[in-house]
Design a protein around this motif. Structure first.
Motif, mmCIF file in Angstrom:
data_model
loop_
_atom_site.group_PDB
_atom_site.id
_atom_site.type_symbol
_atom_site.label_atom_id
_atom_site.label_comp_id
_atom_site.label_asym_id
_atom_site.label_seq_id
_atom_site.Cartn_x
_atom_site.Cartn_y
_atom_site.Cartn_z
ATOM 1 N N GLU A 146 42.495 34.849 29.618
ATOM 2 C CA GLU A 146 43.666 35.731 29.496
ATOM 3 C C GLU A 146 43.778 36.706 30.661
ATOM 4 O O GLU A 146 44.827 37.328 30.870
ATOM 5 C CB GLU A 146 43.606 36.511 28.176
ATOM 6 C CG GLU A 146 42.548 37.611 28.116
ATOM 7 C CD GLU A 146 41.145 37.098 27.853
ATOM 8 O OE1 GLU A 146 40.213 37.923 27.785
ATOM 9 O OE2 GLU A 146 40.985 35.873 27.694
ATOM 10 N N ARG A 147 42.694 36.838 31.454
ATOM 11 C CA ARG A 147 42.714 37.747 32.594
ATOM 12 C C ARG A 147 43.230 37.079 33.875
ATOM 13 O O ARG A 147 43.505 37.765 34.861
ATOM 14 C CB ARG A 147 41.301 38.285 32.861
ATOM 15 C CG ARG A 147 40.683 39.053 31.700
ATOM 16 C CD ARG A 147 41.419 40.353 31.448
ATOM 17 N NE ARG A 147 41.374 41.228 32.608
ATOM 18 C CZ ARG A 147 40.358 42.039 32.889
ATOM 19 N NH1 ARG A 147 39.313 42.086 32.076
ATOM 20 N NH2 ARG A 147 40.392 42.820 33.959
ATOM 21 N N LEU A 148 43.361 35.771 33.857
ATOM 22 C CA LEU A 148 43.810 35.065 35.065
ATOM 23 C C LEU A 148 45.168 35.555 35.567
ATOM 24 O O LEU A 148 45.353 35.710 36.780
ATOM 25 C CB LEU A 148 43.851 33.555 34.811
ATOM 26 C CG LEU A 148 44.253 32.676 36.004
ATOM 27 C CD1 LEU A 148 43.332 32.911 37.193
ATOM 28 C CD2 LEU A 148 44.234 31.197 35.608
ATOM 29 N N PRO A 149 46.149 35.844 34.690
ATOM 30 C CA PRO A 149 47.442 36.332 35.200
ATOM 31 C C PRO A 149 47.330 37.655 35.962
ATOM 32 O O PRO A 149 48.215 37.983 36.754
ATOM 33 C CB PRO A 149 48.278 36.514 33.920
ATOM 34 C CG PRO A 149 47.662 35.585 32.936
ATOM 35 C CD PRO A 149 46.203 35.605 33.242
ATOM 36 N N GLU A 150 46.250 38.398 35.724
ATOM 37 C CA GLU A 150 46.082 39.690 36.382
ATOM 38 C C GLU A 150 45.352 39.577 37.719
ATOM 39 O O GLU A 150 45.217 40.571 38.438
ATOM 40 C CB GLU A 150 45.288 40.629 35.461
ATOM 41 C CG GLU A 150 45.920 40.813 34.088
ATOM 42 C CD GLU A 150 44.993 41.519 33.124
ATOM 43 O OE1 GLU A 150 43.955 42.053 33.580
ATOM 44 O OE2 GLU A 150 45.277 41.541 31.915
ATOM 45 N N ALA A 151 44.870 38.393 38.049
ATOM 46 C CA ALA A 151 44.094 38.215 39.282
ATOM 47 C C ALA A 151 44.963 38.446 40.521
ATOM 48 O O ALA A 151 46.105 37.989 40.584
ATOM 49 C CB ALA A 151 43.501 36.811 39.331
ATOM 50 N N GLY A 152 44.420 39.149 41.474
ATOM 51 C CA GLY A 152 45.130 39.381 42.725
ATOM 52 C C GLY A 152 44.860 38.276 43.723
ATOM 53 O O GLY A 152 43.973 37.444 43.529
ATOM 54 N N ARG A 153 45.635 38.257 44.797
ATOM 55 C CA ARG A 153 45.459 37.217 45.817
ATOM 56 C C ARG A 153 44.057 37.224 46.378
ATOM 57 O O ARG A 153 43.419 36.178 46.541
ATOM 58 C CB ARG A 153 46.477 37.426 46.946
ATOM 59 C CG ARG A 153 47.904 37.156 46.539
ATOM 60 C CD ARG A 153 48.890 37.644 47.582
ATOM 61 N NE ARG A 153 48.620 37.116 48.900
ATOM 62 C CZ ARG A 153 49.270 37.481 50.003
ATOM 63 N NH1 ARG A 153 50.231 38.387 49.914
ATOM 64 N NH2 ARG A 153 48.975 36.936 51.158
ATOM 65 N N GLY A 154 43.545 38.422 46.669
ATOM 66 C CA GLY A 154 42.212 38.517 47.248
ATOM 67 C C GLY A 154 41.136 38.059 46.292
ATOM 68 O O GLY A 154 40.127 37.479 46.717
ATOM 69 N N GLU A 155 41.346 38.280 44.989
ATOM 70 C CA GLU A 155 40.339 37.901 43.994
ATOM 71 C C GLU A 155 40.177 36.389 43.925
ATOM 72 O O GLU A 155 39.058 35.868 43.902
ATOM 73 C CB GLU A 155 40.737 38.447 42.625
ATOM 74 C CG GLU A 155 39.691 38.240 41.547
ATOM 75 C CD GLU A 155 40.067 38.911 40.236
ATOM 76 O OE1 GLU A 155 39.403 38.633 39.227
ATOM 77 O OE2 GLU A 155 41.024 39.716 40.238
ATOM 78 N N LEU A 156 41.295 35.666 43.906
ATOM 79 C CA LEU A 156 41.212 34.202 43.867
ATOM 80 C C LEU A 156 40.704 33.646 45.192
ATOM 81 O O LEU A 156 39.940 32.675 45.229
ATOM 82 C CB LEU A 156 42.571 33.599 43.530
ATOM 83 C CG LEU A 156 43.110 33.857 42.121
ATOM 84 C CD1 LEU A 156 44.356 33.018 41.870
ATOM 85 C CD2 LEU A 156 42.056 33.567 41.066
#
Length: 320
Positions: A146-156
């Protein structure tokens, strides 16, 4: 197959030629290397140099100059070349095992999270296929999807270099599209008629819990709360794990119903095996919950089992 071997041989020779020029000098400039190989693409040379730098083999001195980070004679030439050429790209994977082909054959619900991500990432990087990149992201968010939508570009991007700007945009767009589809589906379900019979309960659960039926890898127990007219008030997941009397306590099952002032409930759980046939334990749990509901003044309308091969009402099953 012969064409593929020839293509790999050509790629190997091309890469080896550039690498041999780089290894001939402890320090060099991109401009100088390009002059040594006038027929080669400047972009190709730059990409190789940048890859070597990102792997720690080269160190940048200024915008155009580089030097080897350690003795160039220690550089593992053969293994580095083979890693670059014999990658695990999806194009070299048997067609039946590729995510897109599997989706077309079996449907999206049959794919693992990593495979869905691989389709969105589309292309990997040297030494890492799109599927391997998808595996990394799926593993990182396995317990908190459920936290994947909150991931930023740098995080991925920190998880895998394949999650560049394009891949990031595609992943976020897919998540948002799924969210809007779910909202539209929920809106339709809110307009569903009264659930009075086992057939009504089965129809509702087959639609609302379709994803659980197809994708659930372990048993989940849910409660559907109904008002006095047996219209749906909402649903709530109660537990995850094997269905048994010790896990499914009436207190946990009826807590959402009491909170919503429900007059009746439908309990739902899935069978990851794909077979919705009720077990003896399923029937025992149903009887226990039915008795608890009578004490609380909340009717247990039915207990529905959903699975890949269909949905079954325990009440209808017991009446046969």
């Amino acid at each position: 197959m012969a064409v593929q071997r020839q293509s790999q041989a050509d790629r190997f020779a091309r890469l080896e030629k550039v690498l041999s020029i780089l290894r001939a000098h402890h320090e060099f400039t991109l401009h100088g290397v390009r002059q040594c190989i006038p027929g080669e693409s400047p972009r190709y040379i730059t990409r190789i140099v940048r890859d070597l730098e990102s792997e720690g083999h080269l160190r940048e001195l200024d915008d155009d100059a580089f030097c080897w980070a350690r003795d160039v004679q220690e550089f593992p030439v053969q293994s580095w070349l083979e890693k670059r050429i014999h990658t695990t790209q999806l194009a070299q994977t048997p067609a039946a095992d590729r995510p897109r082909e599997r989706l077309l054959t079996h449907g999206a619900a049959a794919l693992r999270t990593a495979e869905l991500l691989a389709i969105l990432i589309r292309s990997g990087r040297t030494g890492e296929s799109a599927l391997q990149a998808g595996e990394k992201i799926a593993a990182r968010y396995a317990e908190r999807m459920e936290r994947l939508p909150e991931a930023g570009r740098g995080e991925l991007k920190a998880i895998t270099a394949a999650a560049g700007e394009t891949a990031y945009c595609q992943i976020m767009a897919a998540i948002e599209l799924g969210r809007r589809v779910m909202q539209a589906n929920n809106g339709r379900e809110q307009a569903v008629g009264r659930i009075l019979r086992s057939e009504d309960a089965v129809d509702f659960c087959k639609g609302h819990f379709a994803r659980l039926a197809c994708d659930g890898t372990q048993e989940e127990f849910h409660v559907v709360c109904l008002d006095a007219k047996h219209q749906v008030l909402g649903t709530q997941r109660v537990s995850v794990g094997s269905l048994d009397r010790s896990l499914i306590h009436p207190r946990e099952v009826f807590r959402p119903a009491i909170k919503d002032a429900a007059k009746a409930v439908i309990v739902v759980h899935n069978h990851p095996s794909g077979d919705p046939t009720p077990s003896d334990e399923d029937c025992t749990v149903t009887s226990r919950l039915e008795e608890a509901g009578k004490t609380l003044g909340i009717q247990l309308l039915d207990h529905i089992i959903v699975a890949r091969n269909g949905a079954i009402s325990i009440r209808a099953h017991q009446s046969k």
